[in-house]
Write a protein that holds these residues in place. Structure first.
Motif, PDB file in Angstrom:
ATOM      1  N   LYS A 151       0.814  -1.211   0.000  1.00 45.17           N
ATOM      2  CA  LYS A 151       0.000   0.000   0.000  1.00 45.17           C
ATOM      3  C   LYS A 151       0.844   1.256   0.000  1.00 45.17           C
ATOM      4  O   LYS A 151       0.560   2.208  -0.741  1.00 45.17           O
ATOM      5  CB  LYS A 151      -0.933  -0.006   1.215  1.00 45.17           C
ATOM      6  CG  LYS A 151      -1.773   1.256   1.358  1.00 45.17           C
ATOM      7  CD  LYS A 151      -2.655   1.192   2.595  1.00 45.17           C
ATOM      8  CE  LYS A 151      -3.426   2.501   2.774  1.00 45.17           C
ATOM      9  NZ  LYS A 151      -4.322   2.460   3.957  1.00 45.17           N
ATOM     10  N   ALA A 152       1.890   1.275   0.815  1.00 43.81           N
ATOM     11  CA  ALA A 152       2.732   2.473   0.904  1.00 43.81           C
ATOM     12  C   ALA A 152       3.401   2.763  -0.433  1.00 43.81           C
ATOM     13  O   ALA A 152       3.463   3.915  -0.889  1.00 43.81           O
ATOM     14  CB  ALA A 152       3.781   2.298   1.999  1.00 43.81           C
ATOM     15  N   GLU A 153       3.897   1.705  -1.077  1.00 43.72           N
ATOM     16  CA  GLU A 153       4.532   1.904  -2.384  1.00 43.72           C
ATOM     17  C   GLU A 153       3.509   2.316  -3.426  1.00 43.72           C
ATOM     18  O   GLU A 153       3.801   3.123  -4.318  1.00 43.72           O
ATOM     19  CB  GLU A 153       5.237   0.617  -2.820  1.00 43.72           C
ATOM     20  CG  GLU A 153       6.016   0.786  -4.123  1.00 43.72           C
ATOM     21  CD  GLU A 153       6.701  -0.489  -4.544  1.00 43.72           C
ATOM     22  OE1 GLU A 153       6.237  -1.123  -5.522  1.00 43.72           O
ATOM     23  OE2 GLU A 153       7.703  -0.845  -3.892  1.00 43.72           O
ATOM     24  N   MET A 154       2.296   1.780  -3.337  1.00 41.64           N
ATOM     25  CA  MET A 154       1.240   2.166  -4.277  1.00 41.64           C
ATOM     26  C   MET A 154       0.936   3.653  -4.163  1.00 41.64           C
ATOM     27  O   MET A 154       0.787   4.354  -5.173  1.00 41.64           O
ATOM     28  CB  MET A 154      -0.037   1.353  -4.007  1.00 41.64           C
ATOM     29  CG  MET A 154      -1.210   1.720  -4.912  1.00 41.64           C
ATOM     30  SD  MET A 154      -0.903   1.367  -6.656  1.00 41.64           S
ATOM     31  CE  MET A 154      -0.999  -0.434  -6.642  1.00 41.64           C
ATOM     32  N   ASP A 155       0.881   4.154  -2.935  1.00 40.06           N
ATOM     33  CA  ASP A 155       0.642   5.583  -2.737  1.00 40.06           C
ATOM     34  C   ASP A 155       1.768   6.405  -3.360  1.00 40.06           C
ATOM     35  O   ASP A 155       1.523   7.419  -4.010  1.00 40.06           O
ATOM     36  CB  ASP A 155       0.522   5.889  -1.244  1.00 40.06           C
ATOM     37  CG  ASP A 155       0.214   7.354  -0.985  1.00 40.06           C
ATOM     38  OD1 ASP A 155      -0.876   7.806  -1.398  1.00 40.06           O
ATOM     39  OD2 ASP A 155       1.059   8.053  -0.402  1.00 40.06           O
ATOM     40  N   THR A 156       2.994   5.941  -3.193  1.00 39.87           N
ATOM     41  CA  THR A 156       4.143   6.638  -3.781  1.00 39.87           C
ATOM     42  C   THR A 156       4.068   6.635  -5.301  1.00 39.87           C
ATOM     43  O   THR A 156       4.304   7.651  -5.955  1.00 39.87           O
ATOM     44  CB  THR A 156       5.462   5.981  -3.331  1.00 39.87           C
ATOM     45  OG1 THR A 156       5.558   6.056  -1.905  1.00 39.87           O
ATOM     46  CG2 THR A 156       6.661   6.675  -3.950  1.00 39.87           C
ATOM     47  N   VAL A 157       3.739   5.469  -5.869  1.00 44.13           N
ATOM     48  CA  VAL A 157       3.620   5.357  -7.326  1.00 44.13           C
ATOM     49  C   VAL A 157       2.552   6.319  -7.852  1.00 44.13           C
ATOM     50  O   VAL A 157       2.764   7.033  -8.847  1.00 44.13           O
ATOM     51  CB  VAL A 157       3.280   3.908  -7.737  1.00 44.13           C
ATOM     52  CG1 VAL A 157       2.886   3.841  -9.217  1.00 44.13           C
ATOM     53  CG2 VAL A 157       4.461   2.988  -7.475  1.00 44.13           C
ATOM     54  N   LEU A 158       1.422   6.355  -7.187  1.00 40.64           N
ATOM     55  CA  LEU A 158       0.327   7.225  -7.632  1.00 40.64           C
ATOM     56  C   LEU A 158       0.714   8.696  -7.567  1.00 40.64           C
ATOM     57  O   LEU A 158       0.396   9.471  -8.483  1.00 40.64           O
ATOM     58  CB  LEU A 158      -0.911   6.978  -6.776  1.00 40.64           C
ATOM     59  CG  LEU A 158      -1.600   5.621  -6.958  1.00 40.64           C
ATOM     60  CD1 LEU A 158      -2.700   5.439  -5.916  1.00 40.64           C
ATOM     61  CD2 LEU A 158      -2.185   5.491  -8.357  1.00 40.64           C
TER      62      LEU A 158
END
Length: 356
Positions: A151-158
């Motif tokens: 989730k944390a990486e997904m937020d960063t990617v977005l």
């Protein structure tokens, strides 16, 4: 633009092995959804209110050229493992947020084989930004998977890739929106378009819902009127001489535009006429169009001597071989209502412009 992959494997679990790809596609229902609408699929554990707000913010960039605060480019509809069927599943424009933490939950609504292949692909090519599938649950559908480890990486990617994701969403909508507006009819079978090409050497595609209000040597005006609301959509085509690069200044382009529109689109009050607004500064982008020099203008029109106005989108393209600038414009009148959706339709149609 970050790297993404067009996925060629299909969701085989839905089909018999004896069914050909063409037959599978023919059996799919038509896609649903309206322009400026986007479905985002994420699991319930990930999608707390803050995460949803941050995701929505990626797609809420304000449309340029409109009065402040302006309208958002997209409205986001969220779906999760508790509900992803019907309208949501058949939507034309879907983004799936997939990571290693939510894959098991998303397997409740998406094929296990597809998700496992995506995870495997991510492991082999960790730099892959996302994967695109077409015509998965419906015809004329784009389904884009954004990939991350958690989730944390997904937020960063977005957040770091918000521009690329927004541009992809717009690109996919332009493709599916054009298909929805014009159907499967080819340009060769479009009578209006072929007439314009023959007589003017340029033209745009015309959906059946638009009628021809004016079609002469100087200007073409296509109109679409709602039967249930005060909504008017207009498409214009006209041209101006091209003598030098100075003719492509914003002032010069709008001067040409205002002269033609004043001549052919008078206001309801005697002496009034339509023009580009002096109160709002138009937003201009120098942007080549189909390998020709071009300018894109987003702005606001109003009526001199009356209280009317609305958004406008202009594509001006240099036709050097004939010494002219070709204009295609879409404009909306929809008082006291959101105008993003009808303007997106017009923008798609304006960009069907071809110069022969």
């Amino acid at each position: 633009m970050k790297t993404y992959i067009i996925l060629v494997f299909t969701i085989v679990a839905l089909w018999s092995c004896e069914t050909s790809p063409e037959e599978r596609k023919a059996l799919l229902p038509d896609s649903t959804g309206q322009l400026t609408e986007l479905v985002v699929v994420v699991d319930t554990r990930t999608a707390d209110s803050l995460f949803k707000e941050r995701v929505s913010d990626v797609f809420r960039k304000r449309i340029e050229g409109h009065p402040p605060p302006g309208e958002a480019m997209f409205s986001v509809l969220f779906a999760d493992e508790t509900f992803f069927q019907g309208f949501f599943q058949k939507h034309r424009n879907i983004i799936v947020l997939l990571n290693l933490e939510n894959i098991e939950r998303l397997k409740k609504i998406l094929p296990t084989s597809t998700l496992d292949k995506l995870v495997s692909l991510r492991a082999k090519k960790p730099g892959t930004f996302g994967v695109l599938q077409e015509d998965v649950f419906a015809k004329n559908q784009k389904m884009f998977y954004v990939l991350a480890n958690n989730k944390a990486e997904m937020d960063t990617v977005l957040q770091e890739s918000r521009y690329e994701i927004l541009e992809l969403a717009l690109k996919h909508e332009n493709i599916t929106g054009k298909r929805k507006l014009l159907g499967t009819r080819h340009p060769e079978d479009d009578v209006f378009y072929q007439k314009c090409i023959k007589e003017k050497n340029f033209g745009i595609r015309k959906p059946e819902s638009y009628r021809i209000a004016i079609d002469n040597e100087e200007l073409v005006w296509l109109r679409k009127s709602s039967t249930t609301s005060e909504l008017e959509q207009g498409l214009l085509m006209y041209e101006a001489p091209y003598r030098s690069i100075d003719d492509l200044s914003t002032d010069s382009l709008l001067k040409f535009r205002n002269e033609w529109v004043k001549k052919y689109i008078p206001g309801e009050i005697e002496g009034s006429y339509m023009k580009y607004s002096d109160a709002l500064t138009p937003v201009r982008k120098d942007q080549d169009f189909k390998e020709k020099i071009g300018v894109e203008i987003r702005g606001w029109w109003d009526v001199e001597g009356d209280f009317m106005g609305g958004p406008s989108y202009i594509r001006a393209v240099v036709d050097e071989s004939r010494g002219r600038i070709v204009f295609a414009e879409g404009f909306v009148f929809y008082p006291n209502e959101d105008k993003a959706r009808p303007m997106r339709e017009l923008e798609i149609l304006v960009n069907t412009l071809s110069i022969k």
